[in-house]
Design an enzyme around this catalytic site. Structure first.
Site, PDB file in Angstrom:
ATOM      1  N   ARG A 150       0.828  -1.063   0.333  1.00  0.00           N
ATOM      2  CA  ARG A 150      -0.277  -0.183  -0.682  1.00  0.00           C
ATOM      3  C   ARG A 150       1.156   1.201   0.227  1.00  0.00           C
ATOM      4  O   ARG A 150       1.761   1.229   0.267  1.00  0.00           O
ATOM      5  CB  ARG A 150      -0.882   0.219   0.733  1.00  0.00           C
ATOM      6  N   HIS A 206      -8.123   7.457   2.045  1.00  0.00           N
ATOM      7  CA  HIS A 206      -8.574   6.185   1.937  1.00  0.00           C
ATOM      8  C   HIS A 206      -9.841   5.461   1.504  1.00  0.00           C
ATOM      9  O   HIS A 206      -9.783   4.704   1.622  1.00  0.00           O
ATOM     10  CB  HIS A 206      -9.939   6.767   3.616  1.00  0.00           C
TER      11      HIS A 206
END
Ligand code: ADP
Length: 399
Positions: free
Chosen positions: A90, A179
């Protein structure tokens, strides 16, 4: 297919292994205090958590220790590391150049490095993780998912600020949105729970944790966001201010004599729920103080929920005429029925009616709106790691 997901911070590294056939977590763990004194926690499916304190000077040692736990004879979950088929990493910020998940090559690594300035706290840590894990597992595909990539549906009119156009053209100032893995995951789950087609599902999702962002999504792709170039704007957060008139920032520097660094500290660390309440950045502390009549605690909760409510309305306007669902997720969104209730009080204007009983008593994935609510309201635990594993799986299978 077993996929290892790595989420690397500057002093921590979260890892999780998924069996993609069942989408089950085989094990997960957290290496903390990298470069400080080192602490590892590891949990294999259904087993007790194991804690180890040991010296962890860098990210390479961190992943080495993590993988030793994965293959440990009695407590591990794999016989050998060759049972890991791919790794998904990520990275917070892909900037304007990395707008979809990518198979990691040296060219992709270079692009991530070029975007370090956009997320100076997060991207370098992510890169450290990528390099360390690639070195230890060099023979399998590694992919990278970007939090910002979810917003590929944002049109220019949504992501540009009405500043002099040169600010965008010359320096790249624009909105991004964060997010992404969380908003993507809960939109996909919500479409399923609502029995809707994923490709045309239209929702506003509220990721309300220590950080807060709201997204408007069409077809599980972000088309608008409450956050912007950075992560301090939009609604107030634990310690971040959310939207502030830029004139105040100018006055703090020009009239009050604060340095830019002091203003940064103010808007990132001393504002939001902490700044208003003067009590804590943790909403649980504020809720309990509000119950004993603390006025600033009550004010903090009111400002917080009012701001989110206003953003729900603003983002609903980006759904091109139809809103199917309002989704709550992350620490506060999933767990606080009080905050959900406070946000929804007044959203009748959008056709949103909570079922009080369902809101208070539902746990896990649930629809909590009244039967005749025009828009469904859902509470959903997010799973950013599983979302990344799903993207890795897709990319690797396309090869
Ligand atoms: P992040 O990953 O952004 O730090 P999380 O999604 O873990 O945040 O959310 C953290 C926040 O969730 C905490 O600040 C806390 O206020 C809130 N939270 C956690 N559990 C509860 C609960 N049971 N009720 C209300 N709020 C909660």
């Amino acid at each position: 297919m077993n996929i290892l997901v790595i989420n690397s911070g500057s002093t921590s590294m979260k890892f999780q292994i998924f069996d993609m056939k069942t989408k089950r977590t085989l094990c997960k763990g957290l290496v903390e205090r990298i470069g400080i004194d080192g602490a590892v926690s590891f949990q294999a499916d259904k087993n007790e958590e194991i804690s180890i304190n040991t010296s962890i000077p860098d990210h390479k040692t961190a992943i080495d220790i993590a993988l030793k736990q994965v293959t440990a004879p009695k407590t591990g979950v794999l016989d050998s590391l060759s049972e890991i088929n791919a790794v998904g990493h990520r990275i917070v910020h892909g900037g304007s150049t990395l707008t979809k998940p990518e198979l990691i090559t040296s060219e992709v690594e270079k692009k991530i490095e070029d975007n370090v300035g956009l997320a100076p706290l997060h991207n370098p840590a992510g890169l450290l993780g990528i390099r360390a894990v690639r070195e230890l597992l060099p023979d399998i595909p590694h992919t990278v998912s970007f939090d910002t990539a979810y917003y590929s549906g944002m049109e220019k009119e949504a992501y540009l600020y009405a500043l002099d156009y040169g600010c965008y053209e010359n320096w790249g100032y624009r909105k991004f949105g964060f997010h992404g893995a969380s908003h993507q995951y809960v939109n996909i789950r919500a479409a399923k729970l609502c029995g809707a087609h994923r490709d045309d599902f239209r929702a506003v999702s509220c990721h309300i944790g220590g950080g807060v962002s709201l997204a408007a999504s069409i077809g599980c792709v972000g088309v608008d966001t409450s956050v912007g170039y950075g992560t301090v704007c939009g609604v107030p957060m634990g310690t971040r201010s959310g939207d502030v008139d830029p004139e105040i920032i100018l006055q703090l520097i020009m009239r009050e004599g604060m340095t830019p660094e002091e203003v940064k500290e103010l808007i990132y660390k001393k504002s939001g729920l902490l700044g208003i309440s003067g009590i804590s950045s943790d909403i649980r502390d504020i809720i309990s103080s509000s119950r004993t009549g603390n006025e600033r605690a009550v004010l903090a909760l009111n400002i917080f929920s009012r701001s989110i409510r206003r953003y729900v309305c603003a983002l609903a306007a980006s759904l091109r005429g139809r809103m199917d669902a309002l989704i709550f997720t992350a620490g506060i969104g999933e767990n606080s029925s009080l905050i959900r209730q406070m946000i929804c009080d007044g959203l009748e204007v959008l056709g949103i009616e909570l079922d009080k009983n369902l809101n208070e008593n539902s746990r896990g994935e649930a629809i909590i709106s009244a039967a005749d609510s025009r828009v469904k309201v859902l509470t959903l635990p997010t799973d950013e790691e599983l979302m990344i594993a799903m993207e890795t799986n897709m990319l690797v299978n396309q090869q």
